[in-house]
Design an enzyme around this catalytic site. Sequence first.
Site, PDB file in Angstrom:
ATOM      1  NE  ARG A 298      -1.485  63.442  -2.838  1.00 21.51           N
ATOM      2  CZ  ARG A 298      -0.334  62.797  -2.712  1.00 21.51           C
ATOM      3  NH1 ARG A 298       0.667  63.348  -2.086  1.00 21.51           N
ATOM      4  NH2 ARG A 298      -0.201  61.586  -3.196  1.00 21.51           N
ATOM      5  CE1 TYR A 302       5.582  66.181  -4.518  1.00 20.57           C
ATOM      6  CE2 TYR A 302       3.429  65.894  -3.508  1.00 20.57           C
ATOM      7  CZ  TYR A 302       4.742  66.312  -3.434  1.00 20.57           C
ATOM      8  OH  TYR A 302       5.204  66.850  -2.267  1.00 20.57           O
ATOM      9  CB  CYS A 328      -6.894  83.132 -12.718  1.00 21.72           C
ATOM     10  SG  CYS A 328      -8.633  83.522 -12.815  1.00 21.72           S
ATOM     11  CE1 TYR A 356       3.001  64.227   3.652  1.00 23.37           C
ATOM     12  CE2 TYR A 356       2.077  62.173   2.835  1.00 23.37           C
ATOM     13  CZ  TYR A 356       2.970  62.845   3.640  1.00 23.37           C
ATOM     14  OH  TYR A 356       3.822  62.144   4.436  1.00 23.37           O
TER      15      TYR A 356
HETATM   16  C1  LIG Z   1       7.100  62.410   5.396  1.00 23.96           C
HETATM   17  C2  LIG Z   1       7.807  61.537   6.338  1.00 23.96           C
HETATM   18  C3  LIG Z   1       7.231  60.329   6.743  1.00 23.96           C
HETATM   19  C4  LIG Z   1       5.891  59.828   6.248  1.00 23.96           C
HETATM   20  O1  LIG Z   1       5.914  59.378   4.927  1.00 23.96           O
HETATM   21  P1  LIG Z   1       4.615  58.697   4.294  1.00 23.96           P
HETATM   22  O2  LIG Z   1       4.998  58.409   2.894  1.00 23.96           O
HETATM   23  O3  LIG Z   1       3.483  59.668   4.395  1.00 23.96           O
HETATM   24  O4  LIG Z   1       4.301  57.481   5.078  1.00 23.96           O
HETATM   25  C5  LIG Z   1       7.937  59.583   7.663  1.00 23.96           C
HETATM   26  N1  LIG Z   1       9.141  59.970   8.146  1.00 23.96           N
HETATM   27  C6  LIG Z   1       9.709  61.142   7.770  1.00 23.96           C
HETATM   28  C7  LIG Z   1      11.014  61.530   8.351  1.00 23.96           C
HETATM   29  C8  LIG Z   1       9.073  61.954   6.858  1.00 23.96           C
HETATM   30  O5  LIG Z   1       9.664  63.088   6.474  1.00 23.96           O
END
Ligand SMILES: *Cc1c(COP(=O)(O)O)cnc(C)c1O
Length: 401
Positions: A298, A302, A328, A356
């Site tokens: 992450r 991001y 690496c 995640y």
């Molecule tokens: C990833 C996702 C979520 C969850 O999102 P969060 O930000 O983790 O709460 C819910 N609905 C769908 C369709 C997703 O793709």
Amino acid sequence: MTNQDLLKIVQDFGSPVYVYDAEKIASQYKRLTSAFKKVKQVKFHYAVKANSNISVLKFLHSLGASLDTVSIQEVRLGLEAGFNPTDIIFTPNGVSLEEIETVAEMGVQINIDNLSILEQFGTKHPKTPVCIRINPHVMAGGNTNISVGHIDSKFGISIHQMPLLLRIVENTGMHINGIHMHTGSDILDIDVFLYASEILFDAAKNFKTLEFIDFGSGFKVPYKKDDIETNIEELGKKLSKRFNDFCGEYGRELTLAFEPGKFLVSEAGKFLVKVNVIKQTTSTIFAQIDSGFNHLIRPMLYGVTHHIENISNPKGKERFYSVVGYICETDTFANNRRITEIKEDDILAFHNAGAYCFTMASNYNSRFRPAEVLWYKSEAHLIRKRETMDDLLKNQVLVSM
Ligand SMILES: *Cc1c(COP(=O)(O)O)cnc(C)c1O
């Protein structure tokens, strides 16, 4: 859980290791249910992609959650964990008609997000109930502006295509039982979210046979000190009232659904790593840990800031460190971060490691993926073994030459 509990987990299960606190998951779940207690029928579909360990799923099942899945494999994991197919919603993007048909045959609620599959599915299976994913094109624009979400988004059926959508539904005679949105962006401004909900309510009026309205997710949790988080209590109060009013207008009690991932599991997770090397250069002190973006991508993917704590020396004097990995490739977790003094072999804890993190881990640099531990009723339970050489070799074929 105390730092001593965490250090004991590293002793017993090695590092790096992911640890999830079941109690924290339960308290987040409780916050959600209390916020929406004024609505008669509410469903929280936990988004499996945030953390798909089957023991975590089983625990969420014990709390009363249902599931949101994005692949047939996630559906199967949910069944493995003890969920009924009827407690699962399938919300994929861009998967084949065949996969959707297979999942529908399993008795799972499907959610379709494009007109091509909608028409094909409706033609072949007009009796199977289908939910439709709408893209309301709304997202928060910086401060309190409401701006149009980018029109090129690959998710959902554009609200502007409603006439064609309705024609397909009418022509096929298919059964629409739910309507859905998931804007994906963090809900910081509740009014923006309510504005998007109005678009969904408007869309819902076009369908006579709805059973539920699913508002997706986007609940934001704090990642670092002073981070803003979604005010779930305020959202609950405002949306519940509006939802109940809408049910009155609609003429039937509907189920209000959400799909929280991050909100339920992010803060419950800690990622524990060991410091291999302290490396002082002319400008920086690096703390190099026994992990990399192969285990926690992450920050690199991001630019997310995960709070890092030195649990071996929590009271020490603070110094500035760059925390980097051992692969690496540039894998920086933190730049010039104030952390209590770090020595080699100290254990660092990354916060917000429940969502995640493991699910995005890979074997890059041919490293094993970490073990996972669930802290449940004041005891550590191993819920995934650390990988071994056998895992790396599994499925590889040594060609004869
Ligand atoms: C990833 C996702 C979520 C969850 O999102 P969060 O930000 O983790 O709460 C819910 N609905 C769908 C369709 C997703 O793709």
